[in-house]
Design an enzyme around this catalytic site. Sequence first.
Site, short mmCIF file in Angstrom:
data_model
loop_
_atom_site.label_atom_id
_atom_site.label_comp_id
_atom_site.label_asym_id
_atom_site.label_seq_id
_atom_site.Cartn_x
_atom_site.Cartn_y
_atom_site.Cartn_z
N LYS A 195 3.05 7.78 13.44
CA LYS A 195 3.79 6.65 12.90
C LYS A 195 5.11 7.04 12.25
CE LYS A 195 3.19 2.79 9.65
NZ LYS A 195 2.30 2.16 8.68
N TRP A 203 16.22 -6.63 8.33
CA TRP A 203 16.41 -5.22 8.66
C TRP A 203 17.90 -4.88 8.59
CZ3 TRP A 203 19.05 -1.78 11.53
CH2 TRP A 203 18.53 -0.48 11.64
N ALA A 221 -7.22 -0.24 7.38
CA ALA A 221 -7.36 -1.66 7.64
C ALA A 221 -8.44 -1.96 8.67
CB ALA A 221 -6.03 -2.24 8.11
N ARG A 260 0.83 -1.19 0.00
CA ARG A 260 0.00 0.00 0.00
C ARG A 260 0.87 1.25 0.00
NH1 ARG A 260 -3.70 -0.29 5.12
NH2 ARG A 260 -1.75 -1.05 6.03
#
Length: 554
Positions: A102, A407, A270, A91
Site C-alpha cells: 500500500k 486532492w 477491517a 486510524r
Amino acid sequence: MPTDIEIARQAKLIPITEVASNARIPDDALIPYGKYKAKVDTSALPDNPNGKLILVTAINPTPAGEGKTTTSVGLSDALHRIGKKTMLCLREPSLGPCFGMKGGGAGGGKSQVMPMDEINLHFTGDFHAITSAHNLLSAMIDNSIYWSNPNDIDVRRITWKRVLDMNDRALRQIVGPLGGVANGFPRESGFDITVASEIMAILCLASDLKDLQKRLGDIIIGYTRKKEPVYCRDVKADSAMTVLLKDAILPNLVQTLENRPAFLHGGPFANIAHGCNSVIATKTALKMADYTVTEAGFGADLGAEKFLDIKCRLAGLKPDAIVLVATVRSLKMNGGVPKNELTEGENVDAVRKGAVNLKRHIENLKKFGITPTIAINHFYLDTDAEIAVIEEMAKEYGADAVVCKHWAEGGAGAEELARIVSEKADAGAPDFDQLYPSEMALADKITTVATEIYRAGEVSISPAIRKQLKQWEDMGYGKYPICMAKTQYSFSTDPTALGAPEDHTVEINEVRLSAGAGFVVAIAGGIMTMPGLPKVPSAENIYLDENGQIEGLF
C-alpha cells in the site's frame, strides 16, 4: 504533478501546542511527542455536550483507488472553511502495509494529515506497545505451562499466537519452542500482524483504563484438557499488560495540511476486526467539536456495517450523516475495465455498468435508516459525461452526489460537500437502527449480514460451527455482535466478482470468540491475519536521500 510526499514537504506546519490551543485543548491535557504530535489526557478535558458524528465510507476498494481517507481529511478541512468547528478521527497506519503493497496511509494530495513520515513509521509508539502487551501474554502463557501448568492448559488448544507489525509470511505457522526441556514444550503456533491482535480491537473499544484491564482479563487464550476456557486473567497477565498500554490508550493529536486538528488512534483490521479508530478518540472529539468526521475501513459492506453494528452498538454512538466515496476510475473497474486501460479515454458505458456497486452500497446503508451523500472523488481524467452517470444513478436512489476536488485543492475543493453534509448532520438520523438486535442468535446474525448486506442466496454454516456458536451463547456471549471476515474486494467471498453479485454462497469456514473485544468473528473465505510481501514490496523503493529525507513513502 507533485507526489503526496512532495506536497507534504511544502507544508507549513504549526506547533502542536498551537493546534491544541485552536482546538481549545487545555495545556494540562497535552502531552507533546516532539514538535508536531502529542497525546491528549482525556481526563483533563471539559465534559461538553456531544457534537454531530459524520461517518465516511466507500464503495468496494479497487487497485484504482477510492480515496476514503483523503476524502475524510478534505471534508474536515472544508467544514472548517465554512465556519464549522470540526475534529477529524482516523486510524493509525500499520508498518506492514507501508512496506508491503500500500505505501503510506495518511491521506493524499492536499488532503493529508501531518507529519506524514512520522505517522506512517513509528508515530507515538502505540503499535509497539500493543505488540509488547500481546507478546507479554504469549510469554506468560508458555511460562505458566513450564512451571507446572496450574491452569491445566491443553497445549494443543492454545489459541493465542504472537504478533509482529510487519508482513512476514514465514511466521504464519511455526513450531516452537525447540531445543530441549529448558526451553519449554514444543507446540504449533504462529504470528499475526499487530493490527489483527485482539488487543488492538480491545484498545479501540475500551472506554478507560479500568475497562481496558477488564477486557484484557476476559481474553480467552486457550482451553483446558476438559475443554473449559482459560482466560488472560488466569495467567495473571492483565495488570502488567495494562501498564504497557497506559499511554497507548490516550488519543494522538496531529494536524492536517491546513493546520486543523486530527486524532489518529488505533488501527484494527477491517476484516478480522472492526476497522475503526478508537472509541476514546471518537467520544473525545465529539465533546471538543460541533462536527466529528471519522471513517471505517474498506468498503461499506465491511467497514460501515461494522462501525454501525459493532462500534456504535458497543459504545452507544449514533451517526448523524454518512458520506459514501466513489470514483469514476473504480466504477470503471467494477464495470470490467482493466487497471492498465483506465487512462485510455472516456467510457460512459463502463461507469454505468460498474455503478451497480455504488447502488448496492446506497441500498445497504438505507437499511440502517440513513441515506448517504455520495462524494465523487475527482481525478483529472474524469469527464463530465462519466460524472453525470454517477450523479444520475445516485439521484435514482435518493442520494445527493457531489464532485470533490480536495486532492488538488484541499478543503476548498470539498466545500459543497461540507455544506450538504453539515445540513444533513444538523437534521440528524432519527430512523437509525442496527441491522439486527443483540438478542438474535449468533448464527442468525451471521445469516442476516450475509443475506442483507452481501446478498447471498445461501449461507453455509456447518453443524460443528453451529454447535460452537450455541456453546458460546450458553456461556453468556450470545448478545455479542458479529464481525464478518471476508475479502474486501467483493460483496461475495470471491475477490474477482466485482460489481454487485447476488445469490452467491457464503460459507463460514471458522468462528472465533473475541471475548475481550466483545464480538464473534465469522470467517468466510481465505482471510490472512499475517499478510505476505508482494513480489515488489514498497520497501524496495523507500530510502533516505543525500539530505536525509525519506523518499518512496507515499
